[in-house]
Motif scaffolding. Sequence first.
Motif, PDB file in Angstrom:
ATOM      1  N   THR A   1       0.826  -1.208   0.000  1.00  0.00           N
ATOM      2  CA  THR A   1       0.000   0.000   0.000  1.00  0.00           C
ATOM      3  C   THR A   1       0.859   1.257   0.000  1.00  0.00           C
ATOM      4  OG1 THR A   1      -1.801  -1.145   1.148  1.00  0.00           O
ATOM      5  CG2 THR A   1      -1.766   1.270   1.269  1.00  0.00           C
TER       6      THR A   1
ATOM      7  N   TYR B   1      -7.681   4.390  -7.004  1.00  0.00           N
ATOM      8  CA  TYR B   1      -7.079   3.566  -5.957  1.00  0.00           C
ATOM      9  C   TYR B   1      -7.038   4.323  -4.628  1.00  0.00           C
ATOM     10  CZ  TYR B   1      -3.658   1.456  -2.937  1.00  0.00           C
ATOM     11  OH  TYR B   1      -3.053   0.920  -1.818  1.00  0.00           O
TER      12      TYR B   1
ATOM     13  N   ALA C   1     -10.447   4.427  -3.120  1.00  0.00           N
ATOM     14  CA  ALA C   1     -10.802   3.124  -2.555  1.00  0.00           C
ATOM     15  C   ALA C   1     -10.051   2.864  -1.247  1.00  0.00           C
ATOM     16  CB  ALA C   1     -10.486   2.025  -3.567  1.00  0.00           C
ATOM     17  N   LEU C   2      -8.794   3.297  -1.202  1.00  0.00           N
ATOM     18  CA  LEU C   2      -7.979   3.065  -0.004  1.00  0.00           C
ATOM     19  C   LEU C   2      -8.483   3.884   1.187  1.00  0.00           C
ATOM     20  CD1 LEU C   2      -5.427   2.000   1.448  1.00  0.00           C
ATOM     21  CD2 LEU C   2      -4.202   3.977   0.479  1.00  0.00           C
TER      22      LEU C   2
ATOM     23  N   ARG D   1     -12.142   3.229   2.321  1.00  0.00           N
ATOM     24  CA  ARG D   1     -12.344   1.856   2.785  1.00  0.00           C
ATOM     25  C   ARG D   1     -13.605   1.242   2.175  1.00  0.00           C
ATOM     26  NH1 ARG D   1     -10.784   2.184   9.270  1.00  0.00           N
ATOM     27  NH2 ARG D   1      -8.718   3.124   8.969  1.00  0.00           N
TER      28      ARG D   1
ATOM     29  N   VAL E   1     -13.574  -0.404  -0.561  1.00  0.00           N
ATOM     30  CA  VAL E   1     -13.164  -1.602  -1.292  1.00  0.00           C
ATOM     31  C   VAL E   1     -12.214  -2.408  -0.401  1.00  0.00           C
ATOM     32  CG1 VAL E   1     -11.985  -2.464  -3.354  1.00  0.00           C
ATOM     33  CG2 VAL E   1     -13.405  -0.408  -3.499  1.00  0.00           C
TER      34      VAL E   1
ATOM     35  N   PRO F   1      -9.094  -4.772   0.814  1.00  0.00           N
ATOM     36  CA  PRO F   1      -7.672  -4.669   0.453  1.00  0.00           C
ATOM     37  C   PRO F   1      -7.303  -5.466  -0.793  1.00  0.00           C
ATOM     38  CG  PRO F   1      -7.892  -4.893   2.814  1.00  0.00           C
ATOM     39  CD  PRO F   1      -9.271  -5.065   2.248  1.00  0.00           C
TER      40      PRO F   1
ATOM     41  N   GLN G   1      -8.429  -3.640  -3.780  1.00  0.00           N
ATOM     42  CA  GLN G   1      -7.615  -2.440  -3.967  1.00  0.00           C
ATOM     43  C   GLN G   1      -6.379  -2.732  -4.819  1.00  0.00           C
ATOM     44  OE1 GLN G   1      -6.642  -0.896  -0.100  1.00  0.00           O
ATOM     45  NE2 GLN G   1      -8.790  -0.687   0.517  1.00  0.00           N
TER      46      GLN G   1
END
Length: 218
Positions: A111, A162, A165-166, A169, A171, A173, A176
């Motif tokens: 990440t 991305y 989404a990160l 939250r 999506v 992990p 992601q």
Amino acid sequence: MVFCFHPETDTTTPSVRCQSMFTLDQINRFIGSVDCCPWGAAAGCRETRMAQTSPLRGRPLYTADERRRRDASIWTLVQGVLAPVQFVVFLISLGLVLHYLATGDGWVYATVSIVIKTLVLYTIMITGAIWERDVFGRYLFARAFFWEDVVSMLVLALHTLYLVALFSRAVAPHEQMFIALAAYFTYVVNATQFVLKLRAARRQETSWVPDTALGHSS
């Protein structure tokens, strides 16, 4: 006015002749506008003068003035440094992402690497737009790099997706990482576009002969 037939030698009806030649001209222009080949759609075009619009088919990527502005701009050096840096970050991040997807371990490292890659991308996009303004007079979608800029927008959108989404939250992990892989795929496509364009342009800058040198008049 368009002269589309010779009455002395052509027995086809004028409307058919005009329509045929107009259609072929449209097709050739369309092929010429999207083709990346160094030769145009019609045979013999290299001898007569390669296609007019794309630097990959005969005309150098830069005019003389644009080349001088490119060489004088500090952002040319910045782009030359950031491009390989971004590629190295991409390779490291890709390895970490694939490791996480294969083992389930190392989500934090993967990440962090994607976030760094995205920040580097933002940096190179902003400085690249400034460079494009210095050289071509506009921040994006200059003629010489139009399609590269189009794909760059997709690359930027996927990297931004991305981050959304990160931090939202919304999506999981695992998903992601697949968004990141999609962003990385488009990045590779975009980088390939730039490499092929610049390599072809470098070759053509040494071989292109201006129209005036060929004795052509417009």
